[in-house]
Design a protein around this motif. Sequence first.
Motif, PDB file in Angstrom:
ATOM      1  N   ASP A 313      63.453  33.785  62.444  1.00 23.29           N
ATOM      2  CA  ASP A 313      64.669  34.366  63.009  1.00 23.29           C
ATOM      3  C   ASP A 313      64.391  35.511  63.971  1.00 23.29           C
ATOM      4  O   ASP A 313      65.328  36.150  64.455  1.00 23.29           O
TER       5      ASP A 313
ATOM      6  N   ASP B  27      70.062  15.662  70.182  1.00 25.67           N
ATOM      7  CA  ASP B  27      71.143  16.643  70.253  1.00 25.67           C
ATOM      8  C   ASP B  27      71.400  17.071  71.696  1.00 25.67           C
ATOM      9  O   ASP B  27      72.334  17.821  71.966  1.00 25.67           O
ATOM     10  N   ARG B 299      72.132  27.758  72.901  1.00 28.20           N
ATOM     11  CA  ARG B 299      72.526  28.616  71.777  1.00 28.20           C
ATOM     12  C   ARG B 299      72.706  30.068  72.215  1.00 28.20           C
ATOM     13  O   ARG B 299      73.680  30.733  71.824  1.00 28.20           O
ATOM     14  N   SER B 317      63.438  29.576  65.430  1.00 31.79           N
ATOM     15  CA  SER B 317      64.459  28.661  64.907  1.00 31.79           C
ATOM     16  C   SER B 317      65.374  28.135  66.007  1.00 31.79           C
ATOM     17  O   SER B 317      65.946  27.059  65.874  1.00 31.79           O
ATOM     18  N   THR B 321      65.737  21.673  65.778  1.00 27.45           N
ATOM     19  CA  THR B 321      66.955  20.988  65.319  1.00 27.45           C
ATOM     20  C   THR B 321      67.180  21.198  63.823  1.00 27.45           C
ATOM     21  O   THR B 321      68.219  20.808  63.303  1.00 27.45           O
ATOM     22  N   LEU B 322      66.200  21.764  63.151  1.00 34.02           N
ATOM     23  CA  LEU B 322      66.310  21.924  61.702  1.00 34.02           C
ATOM     24  C   LEU B 322      67.365  22.964  61.347  1.00 34.02           C
ATOM     25  O   LEU B 322      67.491  23.990  62.015  1.00 34.02           O
ATOM     26  N   SER B 323      68.110  22.703  60.297  1.00 28.06           N
ATOM     27  CA  SER B 323      69.098  23.681  59.837  1.00 28.06           C
ATOM     28  C   SER B 323      68.381  24.805  59.092  1.00 28.06           C
ATOM     29  O   SER B 323      67.238  24.659  58.655  1.00 28.06           O
ATOM     30  N   ARG B 324      69.087  25.929  58.941  1.00 29.03           N
ATOM     31  CA  ARG B 324      68.517  27.047  58.174  1.00 29.03           C
ATOM     32  C   ARG B 324      68.124  26.584  56.769  1.00 29.03           C
ATOM     33  O   ARG B 324      67.058  26.940  56.256  1.00 29.03           O
ATOM     34  N   GLU B 325      68.964  25.762  56.149  1.00 30.18           N
ATOM     35  CA  GLU B 325      68.681  25.301  54.784  1.00 30.18           C
ATOM     36  C   GLU B 325      67.399  24.457  54.754  1.00 30.18           C
ATOM     37  O   GLU B 325      66.555  24.624  53.874  1.00 30.18           O
ATOM     38  N   GLU B 326      67.266  23.551  55.728  1.00 31.58           N
ATOM     39  CA  GLU B 326      66.060  22.723  55.787  1.00 31.58           C
ATOM     40  C   GLU B 326      64.815  23.586  55.985  1.00 31.58           C
ATOM     41  O   GLU B 326      63.771  23.370  55.357  1.00 31.58           O
TER      42      GLU B 326
END
Lengths: 332, 332
Positions: A313, B27, B299, B317, B321-326
């Motif tokens: 981040d 995406d 973004r 990040s 394409t990865l989500s924060r959770e992934e």
Amino acid sequence: MQKIRVMIVGYGNVGRGVRLSLQKNTDLELVGIVSRSPERVAREVTDVPVLPVSEPDRFLAELRPDVAILCGGSKNDLPAQGPVLAKLVNTVDSFDNHSRIPEYFKMMNEAATQSGHVSVISTGWDPGIFSLERVLANAFIPGARAYGFYGLGEKGGLSMGHSDALRTIPGVKDARQFTHAIPAAIEAVRNGENPAFEPGDMHTRECFVVLEEGADPEAVSRTIREMPGYFAPYQTTIHFVSQEELDTRYKGFPHDGLAVAAGVTGNDHTARVEYRCVWGSNPEATANVLVAHARAVARLAREGRRGAFTILDIPASYFSTLSREEMLAHWM
Amino acid sequence: MQKIRVMIVGYGNVGRGVRLSLQKNTDLELVGIVSRSPERVAREVTDVPVLPVSEPDRFLAELRPDVAILCGGSKNDLPAQGPVLAKLVNTVDSFDNHSRIPEYFKMMNEAATQSGHVSVISTGWDPGIFSLERVLANAFIPGARAYGFYGLGEKGGLSMGHSDALRTIPGVKDARQFTHAIPAAIEAVRNGENPAFEPGDMHTRECFVVLEEGADPEAVSRTIREMPGYFAPYQTTIHFVSQEELDTRYKGFPHDGLAVAAGVTGNDHTARVEYRCVWGSNPEATANVLVAHARAVARLAREGRRGAFTILDIPASYFSTLSREEMLAHWM
């Protein structure tokens, strides 16, 4: 410019590494150490205050830290200390229990968000730099899986966790465990095979064990080889050595690793990226990464950010002492 | 989620690479290409509109791009096109004239800031990924200088700039130049010597040259060896080959590199970090990095940011394409 005031929480090998690292990162200064055993630490450290971690009002008032670098262990210290400290001060830590990172992130994010602090979690070289390299590799080579290998050099890399596990075995007086990467597995990844590995396919484990007097080497060997998770899935070599041999030939905390990913660009052109690190001292490497992140924590806090963050981040420039002008002119 | 609308500006090898890369980054979608020679490009590309770069009102209205990926050259195209386009649309480019990056950043920052756009400049693998690795290495190992080596493999790496330079020489019909890293120089860096190199200490240059009929090989060789900047400082090998040999044995755009830095942690423990990349196609590698940055540009723009950025200013990040959770669960 005012120096960033850093407090060390927990004074083991990583904490010592942070203290040394701060001597070379002169935009930060060590203002004090807090510990569960302040008397022990105060015998070793005499140039800054050493205070009990159980007295937060006191250490906050006396040390006025901008950032606390949490140097405790991931098993017991950080899950307990982290959320408490994140309510009081900006923090950075090297929580490295990979499977529990989502849960730890959530706890730290709640504590830091509610109290208006910044908490960078799970940094060091893995998790940390390697996490960054894995995500970048996958972003730049879509579909590529990134693999981590450890102990590529001749001696392998010392695993603290596995050494600790050996020391819990009855009959073991002392022990150290060196991890070795399996070269054929690295080659399979480099060839772009994106293989599905079991843990034992990537690494072997080499144990140097000092026995208690009268202990049965065969029983100890059997216990080691059957230890679930730690040794059972791996090809494991066991050497029984004297304490003196362990302390001289197998001393220190060397470690090294490789993050590697391969795939294709366009229709069929091969593409491979690798990040390699070789550390004479694993805890000092972690310490150096923590200190660079403490710099980033202070900057995020100045910007009014709050909550938990990972290395993913944070822009790279936040870790650096270089000015924007220097970076554009000499580092791009 | 709505796809990010991408426009390619300039359709050479990098532009073609971006088009292929967009097929794997679902995406984002290619909405059109603008070019100085739209007729030429339209013969090759029939699935999206191809419009003249000289008609900005038209391509903006017809394509409605979120991000323009500028694929022109750094010598003439980008310094002219970049600031004009940055006033109209969010951009990302691979401006790679290292010594002019501060000046180019300033132009792009002014254009993008005034018009409320985001412009990411100078990305690819060097400048780009290597810039990031250099800054990280220096942040994590204070005092360490990061060195870049190119062409570590047997065949070396194809340098477009040096190939172009060869082709300007009278008597040269066609040519390609492969750069080779000098292994002893790499070892000196790995040993932590932080050496002060002259350009010729790090790389050698190997030229494959097709002569015009009747050209004098000795005169051509002399001209090559004396060319300031490009060849004079280097140990240079020259092979005269047939066009057929050049087109078969020395085809394609392979390249590879190593960013390496070494120093110490604590008082005296050695520390070394290396980033290695090996690309079957150099322009496709650049294209892949550009596309990941186009995602970050979109973004940053959604967040209301404006002005010029480099890879050093963007969290990892944002490229993914990865989500924060992934990321927390599987990539840390």
